[in-house]
Design a protein around this motif. Sequence first.
Motif, PDB file in Angstrom:
ATOM      1  N   PRO A  36     -85.178  53.246  27.341  1.00  0.00           N
ATOM      2  CA  PRO A  36     -84.162  52.979  26.307  1.00  0.00           C
ATOM      3  C   PRO A  36     -84.424  51.667  25.568  1.00  0.00           C
ATOM      4  CG  PRO A  36     -83.141  53.387  28.445  1.00  0.00           C
ATOM      5  CD  PRO A  36     -84.612  53.292  28.663  1.00  0.00           C
ATOM      6  N   GLU A  37     -84.274  51.718  24.268  1.00  0.00           N
ATOM      7  CA  GLU A  37     -84.456  50.533  23.426  1.00  0.00           C
ATOM      8  C   GLU A  37     -83.112  49.847  23.207  1.00  0.00           C
ATOM      9  OE1 GLU A  37     -87.776  52.138  20.341  1.00  0.00           O
ATOM     10  OE2 GLU A  37     -85.733  52.893  20.108  1.00  0.00           O
ATOM     11  N   VAL A  38     -83.170  48.576  22.890  1.00  0.00           N
ATOM     12  CA  VAL A  38     -81.970  47.816  22.542  1.00  0.00           C
ATOM     13  C   VAL A  38     -82.252  47.035  21.269  1.00  0.00           C
ATOM     14  CG1 VAL A  38     -80.406  45.961  23.244  1.00  0.00           C
ATOM     15  CG2 VAL A  38     -81.203  47.610  24.937  1.00  0.00           C
ATOM     16  N   TRP A  39     -81.314  47.085  20.366  1.00  0.00           N
ATOM     17  CA  TRP A  39     -81.350  46.292  19.141  1.00  0.00           C
ATOM     18  C   TRP A  39     -80.219  45.282  19.216  1.00  0.00           C
ATOM     19  CZ3 TRP A  39     -85.042  47.457  15.448  1.00  0.00           C
ATOM     20  CH2 TRP A  39     -85.724  48.651  15.631  1.00  0.00           C
ATOM     21  N   PHE A  40     -80.469  44.072  18.733  1.00  0.00           N
ATOM     22  CA  PHE A  40     -79.381  43.101  18.662  1.00  0.00           C
ATOM     23  C   PHE A  40     -79.554  42.226  17.432  1.00  0.00           C
ATOM     24  CE2 PHE A  40     -82.638  41.312  21.414  1.00  0.00           C
ATOM     25  CZ  PHE A  40     -82.684  39.971  21.108  1.00  0.00           C
ATOM     26  N   GLU A  41     -78.416  41.768  16.931  1.00  0.00           N
ATOM     27  CA  GLU A  41     -78.421  40.927  15.740  1.00  0.00           C
ATOM     28  C   GLU A  41     -78.045  39.511  16.128  1.00  0.00           C
ATOM     29  OE1 GLU A  41     -76.858  40.889  11.143  1.00  0.00           O
ATOM     30  OE2 GLU A  41     -75.867  42.208  12.576  1.00  0.00           O
ATOM     31  N   VAL A  42     -78.845  38.581  15.678  1.00  0.00           N
ATOM     32  CA  VAL A  42     -78.662  37.162  15.990  1.00  0.00           C
ATOM     33  C   VAL A  42     -78.204  36.428  14.746  1.00  0.00           C
ATOM     34  CG1 VAL A  42     -79.844  35.052  16.728  1.00  0.00           C
ATOM     35  CG2 VAL A  42     -80.514  37.256  17.702  1.00  0.00           C
ATOM     36  N   GLU A  43     -77.162  35.628  14.891  1.00  0.00           N
ATOM     37  CA  GLU A  43     -76.767  34.707  13.822  1.00  0.00           C
ATOM     38  C   GLU A  43     -77.230  33.318  14.239  1.00  0.00           C
ATOM     39  OE1 GLU A  43     -72.968  33.398  11.105  1.00  0.00           O
ATOM     40  OE2 GLU A  43     -72.592  34.116  13.131  1.00  0.00           O
ATOM     41  N   TRP A  44     -78.024  32.705  13.387  1.00  0.00           N
ATOM     42  CA  TRP A  44     -78.615  31.390  13.674  1.00  0.00           C
ATOM     43  C   TRP A  44     -77.667  30.281  13.247  1.00  0.00           C
ATOM     44  CZ3 TRP A  44     -82.743  31.387  16.698  1.00  0.00           C
ATOM     45  CH2 TRP A  44     -83.462  32.563  16.810  1.00  0.00           C
ATOM     46  N   PRO A  45     -77.932  29.040  13.662  1.00  0.00           N
ATOM     47  CA  PRO A  45     -77.030  27.927  13.337  1.00  0.00           C
ATOM     48  C   PRO A  45     -76.766  27.740  11.839  1.00  0.00           C
ATOM     49  CG  PRO A  45     -78.533  27.256  15.058  1.00  0.00           C
ATOM     50  CD  PRO A  45     -78.997  28.606  14.575  1.00  0.00           C
ATOM     51  N   ASP A  46     -77.694  28.139  10.978  1.00  0.00           N
ATOM     52  CA  ASP A  46     -77.496  27.973   9.533  1.00  0.00           C
ATOM     53  C   ASP A  46     -76.754  29.160   8.903  1.00  0.00           C
ATOM     54  OD1 ASP A  46     -79.404  29.985   9.531  1.00  0.00           O
ATOM     55  OD2 ASP A  46     -80.853  28.894   8.294  1.00  0.00           O
ATOM     56  N   GLY A  47     -76.329  30.127   9.720  1.00  0.00           N
ATOM     57  CA  GLY A  47     -75.605  31.288   9.212  1.00  0.00           C
ATOM     58  C   GLY A  47     -76.492  32.472   8.856  1.00  0.00           C
ATOM     59  N   SER A  48     -77.806  32.281   8.856  1.00  0.00           N
ATOM     60  CA  SER A  48     -78.710  33.404   8.587  1.00  0.00           C
ATOM     61  C   SER A  48     -78.729  34.328   9.808  1.00  0.00           C
ATOM     62  CB  SER A  48     -80.124  32.902   8.269  1.00  0.00           C
ATOM     63  OG  SER A  48     -80.690  32.265   9.407  1.00  0.00           O
ATOM     64  N   CYS A  49     -79.073  35.579   9.563  1.00  0.00           N
ATOM     65  CA  CYS A  49     -79.083  36.579  10.635  1.00  0.00           C
ATOM     66  C   CYS A  49     -80.403  37.327  10.639  1.00  0.00           C
ATOM     67  CB  CYS A  49     -77.953  37.593  10.431  1.00  0.00           C
ATOM     68  SG  CYS A  49     -76.307  36.875  10.496  1.00  0.00           S
ATOM     69  N   ASN A  50     -80.777  37.801  11.799  1.00  0.00           N
ATOM     70  CA  ASN A  50     -81.894  38.740  11.860  1.00  0.00           C
ATOM     71  C   ASN A  50     -81.687  39.718  12.999  1.00  0.00           C
ATOM     72  OD1 ASN A  50     -82.871  36.617  13.729  1.00  0.00           O
ATOM     73  ND2 ASN A  50     -84.733  37.820  13.771  1.00  0.00           N
ATOM     74  N   VAL A  51     -82.265  40.897  12.833  1.00  0.00           N
ATOM     75  CA  VAL A  51     -82.153  41.958  13.816  1.00  0.00           C
ATOM     76  C   VAL A  51     -83.373  41.894  14.727  1.00  0.00           C
ATOM     77  CG1 VAL A  51     -82.062  44.456  14.150  1.00  0.00           C
ATOM     78  CG2 VAL A  51     -80.804  43.403  12.259  1.00  0.00           C
ATOM     79  N   CYS A  52     -83.126  41.975  16.021  1.00  0.00           N
ATOM     80  CA  CYS A  52     -84.183  41.887  17.016  1.00  0.00           C
ATOM     81  C   CYS A  52     -84.257  43.195  17.800  1.00  0.00           C
ATOM     82  CB  CYS A  52     -83.907  40.744  17.981  1.00  0.00           C
ATOM     83  SG  CYS A  52     -83.819  39.128  17.189  1.00  0.00           S
ATOM     84  N   TYR A  53     -85.425  43.451  18.362  1.00  0.00           N
ATOM     85  CA  TYR A  53     -85.691  44.690  19.086  1.00  0.00           C
ATOM     86  C   TYR A  53     -86.239  44.389  20.474  1.00  0.00           C
ATOM     87  CZ  TYR A  53     -88.478  48.698  20.566  1.00  0.00           C
ATOM     88  OH  TYR A  53     -89.022  49.719  21.289  1.00  0.00           O
TER      89      TYR A  53
END
Length: 98
Positions: A2-19
């Motif tokens: 099973p895969e997991v995806w998660f979204e990270v919000e960084w200290p500057d407010g930018s976000c990225n999706v991780c796998y």
Amino acid sequence: MPEVWFEVEWPDGSCNVCYSPSTVVERYLAKGQRYSLRAFLEAARPAFEEASRRVEAKFGYRCSSADDQLRQIEAIAKGHGLETSGEVTILYMGRTPP
């Protein structure tokens, strides 16, 4: 696996999706949780290492996607500086991309 995806919000407010190729990441990181940048890296490193080892145990080779994802996380974190006072927040975690 099973895969997991998660979204990270960084200290500057930018976000990225991780796998992650494995649900093992859920033992290290949690949706809604806030981490100092250093604590986030201290959780992400063993999570992705274990995920890659699980793939290797099953298929005979490390997961390059897990290794690449960790490198990307480390590069973004480095850009923020480890001594930043901001926090990293896990906005989403699930079996499909957000």
